[in-house]
Design a protein around this motif. Structure first.
Motif, PDB file in Angstrom:
ATOM      1  N   ARG A 134      59.414  52.305  52.662  1.00 39.91           N
ATOM      2  CA  ARG A 134      58.667  52.091  51.456  1.00 39.91           C
ATOM      3  C   ARG A 134      58.334  53.339  50.780  1.00 39.91           C
ATOM      4  O   ARG A 134      57.972  53.329  49.642  1.00 39.91           O
ATOM      5  CB  ARG A 134      57.514  51.381  51.720  1.00 39.91           C
ATOM      6  CG  ARG A 134      57.541  49.865  52.453  1.00 39.91           C
ATOM      7  CD  ARG A 134      56.427  49.216  52.377  1.00 39.91           C
ATOM      8  NE  ARG A 134      55.992  48.963  51.047  1.00 39.91           N
ATOM      9  CZ  ARG A 134      55.104  47.712  50.978  1.00 39.91           C
ATOM     10  NH1 ARG A 134      54.534  46.996  52.059  1.00 39.91           N
ATOM     11  NH2 ARG A 134      54.823  47.564  49.703  1.00 39.91           N
ATOM     12  N   ASP A 135      58.739  54.549  51.212  1.00 39.46           N
ATOM     13  CA  ASP A 135      58.506  55.918  50.621  1.00 39.46           C
ATOM     14  C   ASP A 135      59.578  55.957  49.486  1.00 39.46           C
ATOM     15  O   ASP A 135      60.611  56.204  49.759  1.00 39.46           O
ATOM     16  CB  ASP A 135      58.749  56.963  51.768  1.00 39.46           C
ATOM     17  CG  ASP A 135      58.385  58.371  51.260  1.00 39.46           C
ATOM     18  OD1 ASP A 135      58.353  58.650  49.855  1.00 39.46           O
ATOM     19  OD2 ASP A 135      58.247  59.274  52.179  1.00 39.46           O
TER      20      ASP A 135
ATOM     21  N   TYR B  91      59.686  44.465  48.322  1.00 39.12           N
ATOM     22  CA  TYR B  91      59.006  43.805  49.684  1.00 39.12           C
ATOM     23  C   TYR B  91      58.363  42.658  49.723  1.00 39.12           C
ATOM     24  O   TYR B  91      58.266  41.663  50.562  1.00 39.12           O
ATOM     25  CB  TYR B  91      58.257  44.933  50.160  1.00 39.12           C
ATOM     26  CG  TYR B  91      59.015  46.063  50.892  1.00 39.12           C
ATOM     27  CD1 TYR B  91      59.461  45.873  52.230  1.00 39.12           C
ATOM     28  CD2 TYR B  91      59.461  47.050  50.092  1.00 39.12           C
ATOM     29  CE1 TYR B  91      60.324  46.742  52.796  1.00 39.12           C
ATOM     30  CE2 TYR B  91      60.206  48.058  50.648  1.00 39.12           C
ATOM     31  CZ  TYR B  91      60.412  48.108  52.069  1.00 39.12           C
ATOM     32  OH  TYR B  91      61.490  48.877  52.752  1.00 39.12           O
TER      33      TYR B  91
ATOM     34  N   ASP C 208      57.294  47.564  45.687  1.00 41.67           N
ATOM     35  CA  ASP C 208      56.407  46.643  46.072  1.00 41.67           C
ATOM     36  C   ASP C 208      56.713  45.189  45.805  1.00 41.67           C
ATOM     37  O   ASP C 208      56.737  44.460  46.639  1.00 41.67           O
ATOM     38  CB  ASP C 208      55.023  47.045  45.393  1.00 41.67           C
ATOM     39  CG  ASP C 208      54.240  48.084  45.828  1.00 41.67           C
ATOM     40  OD1 ASP C 208      54.644  48.633  47.021  1.00 41.67           O
ATOM     41  OD2 ASP C 208      53.426  48.784  45.453  1.00 41.67           O
TER      42      ASP C 208
ATOM     43  N   VAL D  65      59.303  49.861  58.611  1.00 42.69           N
ATOM     44  CA  VAL D  65      59.339  49.212  57.143  1.00 42.69           C
ATOM     45  C   VAL D  65      58.387  50.058  56.561  1.00 42.69           C
ATOM     46  O   VAL D  65      58.620  50.283  55.332  1.00 42.69           O
ATOM     47  CB  VAL D  65      58.607  47.774  57.372  1.00 42.69           C
ATOM     48  CG1 VAL D  65      58.109  47.271  56.085  1.00 42.69           C
ATOM     49  CG2 VAL D  65      59.735  46.702  58.068  1.00 42.69           C
ATOM     50  N   THR D  66      57.470  50.795  57.062  1.00 39.12           N
ATOM     51  CA  THR D  66      56.495  51.626  56.447  1.00 39.12           C
ATOM     52  C   THR D  66      57.238  52.812  55.771  1.00 39.12           C
ATOM     53  O   THR D  66      56.932  53.380  54.857  1.00 39.12           O
ATOM     54  CB  THR D  66      55.310  51.780  57.393  1.00 39.12           C
ATOM     55  OG1 THR D  66      54.724  50.827  57.778  1.00 39.12           O
ATOM     56  CG2 THR D  66      54.533  52.985  56.708  1.00 39.12           C
ATOM     57  N   GLU D  67      57.936  53.514  56.659  1.00 40.49           N
ATOM     58  CA  GLU D  67      58.583  54.595  56.427  1.00 40.49           C
ATOM     59  C   GLU D  67      59.764  54.184  55.212  1.00 40.49           C
ATOM     60  O   GLU D  67      59.738  54.855  54.317  1.00 40.49           O
ATOM     61  CB  GLU D  67      59.278  55.147  57.675  1.00 40.49           C
ATOM     62  CG  GLU D  67      60.049  56.635  57.221  1.00 40.49           C
ATOM     63  CD  GLU D  67      60.212  57.554  58.270  1.00 40.49           C
ATOM     64  OE1 GLU D  67      59.277  58.009  58.845  1.00 40.49           O
ATOM     65  OE2 GLU D  67      61.722  57.492  58.674  1.00 40.49           O
TER      66      GLU D  67
ATOM     67  N   ASN E 278      57.578  47.722  62.508  1.00 40.87           N
ATOM     68  CA  ASN E 278      56.525  48.036  61.489  1.00 40.87           C
ATOM     69  C   ASN E 278      56.658  49.453  60.904  1.00 40.87           C
ATOM     70  O   ASN E 278      56.357  49.573  59.845  1.00 40.87           O
ATOM     71  CB  ASN E 278      55.235  47.453  62.213  1.00 40.87           C
ATOM     72  CG  ASN E 278      55.183  46.174  62.524  1.00 40.87           C
ATOM     73  OD1 ASN E 278      55.665  45.254  61.726  1.00 40.87           O
ATOM     74  ND2 ASN E 278      54.302  45.763  63.298  1.00 40.87           N
ATOM     75  N   LEU E 279      56.978  50.261  61.912  1.00 42.12           N
ATOM     76  CA  LEU E 279      57.029  51.629  61.507  1.00 42.12           C
ATOM     77  C   LEU E 279      58.184  51.940  60.877  1.00 42.12           C
ATOM     78  O   LEU E 279      57.969  52.664  59.783  1.00 42.12           O
ATOM     79  CB  LEU E 279      56.983  52.500  62.748  1.00 42.12           C
ATOM     80  CG  LEU E 279      55.629  52.735  63.751  1.00 42.12           C
ATOM     81  CD1 LEU E 279      56.104  53.437  64.903  1.00 42.12           C
ATOM     82  CD2 LEU E 279      54.736  53.325  62.998  1.00 42.12           C
TER      83      LEU E 279
END
Length: 339
Positions: free
Chosen positions: A329-330, A38, A35, A325-327, A322-323
């Motif tokens: 962050r796993d 980012y 977190d 970036v979301t992945e 956007n997808l």
């Protein structure tokens, strides 16, 4: 990373541990550090000056004008910041070194695709008795007006290194090329020109990064089918092939060098973590910086490739971005790239 010269050498690169990274098991702490990574990202040789500085704009990003279209990356402040972050990561991976070629005092050095010029400037500081020349398509480097930011032994030229070189045989003791993936259509031709421009005993050093993520969570280190990150890497490579300047060249440069006539070619792989998942402060910090590096550069890495060669709209790319970036962050993926 590959390097070579004309004469024998007993050189052996260090940092073997960079291919064996132990993962930290404290996922709560890792998630917190992701977190913070980012949140660190921001929101945002010709004399024909107008040809060089009349920048082109696409989808809100600025691109080089000279030899327009040859390079996929923007040259705006956001992307230049990413280049400087990557330079810092690179020097951390090499434990403070700027190059691995076993030459102590190269008198004349050429930096191909110098970008912001940060490597050339640091080399000039490190080797005050040497002459360092940085070459690029974009005039985004500091100028003499920024002195003392630029050492007196460092100069820059705006030129296309894919065109015939004006440098005579034996002009350089070290030619350095970092991050030229997606920029070169004919590597044998580029390497031939570099070979001819080197002095006897001179060295050519290449640093490239694989254009896709690997993971520690699978036996073969490949991302699972259907993941956004895997698809992103595949599409980026496909677009670069269509452009005629492939991205996926890391691991191939050494073979091309041998066929050109270079001798004593050696390759040294480094595993560079993405995110704060490794144990150990040094590797964890490299991983955090890679988070910021990719966050700053992700759009610039692939926006032009996807819209120019895959026929995507800017909206399609933004949604896909956007997808991605979301992945990314796993915290359980334990991602890394090969350099």
């Amino acid at each position: 990373m590959a390097h070579s010269d004309y004469e024998d050498s007993d050189f052996t690169a260090e940092s073997e541990s960079m291919m064996d990274i132990e993962a930290d098991s404290d996922y709560d702490e890792i998630s917190s550090q992701y977190d913070s990574c980012y949140s660190s990202g921001s929101d945002n040789t010709t004399t024909l000056f107008s040809e060089v500085t009349n920048y082109k704009f696409e989808h809100g990003r600025r691109y080089h004008a000279y030899a327009e279209g040859l390079y996929w990356g923007p040259n705006d402040d956001k992307q230049n910041q990413q280049l400087e972050i990557f330079h810092h990561i690179f020097t951390m991976v090499l434990e403070g070194r700027l190059f691995l070629s076993p030459i102590e005092q190269p008198k004349k050095v050429l930096d191909l695709g110098t970008g912001t010029g940060i490597w050339a400037i640091e080399m000039a500081d490190f080797l005050p008795n040497s002459q360092i020349l940085g070459n690029d398509l974009s005039p985004v480097q500091p100028t003499w007006l920024d002195f003392p930011a630029i050492p007196a032994n460092c100069t820059f030229e705006i030129d296309d290194f894919l065109r015939p070189w004006t440098h005579t045989s034996g002009s350089f003791d070290l030619i350095y090329a970092r991050g030229l993936y997606g920029c070169v259509d004919e590597w044998p031709q580029l390497l031939s020109q570099a070979y001819n421009a080197l002095a006897p005993g001179g060295w050519f050093e290449s640093v490239e990064v694989k254009p896709y993520f690997c993971t520690e969570t699978t036996p073969d280190n490949k991302l699972a089918e259907g993941t956004i990150l895997k698809r992103w890497g595949e599409l980026a490579v496909e677009a670069s092939v269509k452009s005629g300047r492939p991205l996926d060249i890391a691991g191939n440069v050494g073979g091309w060098m041998k066929r050109t006539g270079f001798v004593n070619v050696s390759e040294k792989p480094f595993k560079v973590p993405y995110g704060p998942w490794p144990k150990g402060e040094r590797m964890k910090m490299i991983g955090k910086l890679m988070c910021v590096n990719v966050l700053e550069g992700l759009e610039g890495f692939t926006l032009a490739l996807f819209t120019r060669y895959l026929g995507w709209s800017a909206k399609q790319y933004t949604d896909f971005h956007n997808l991605i970036v979301t992945e990314m962050r796993d915290p359980h993926l334990n991602l890394w790239v090969l350099m």
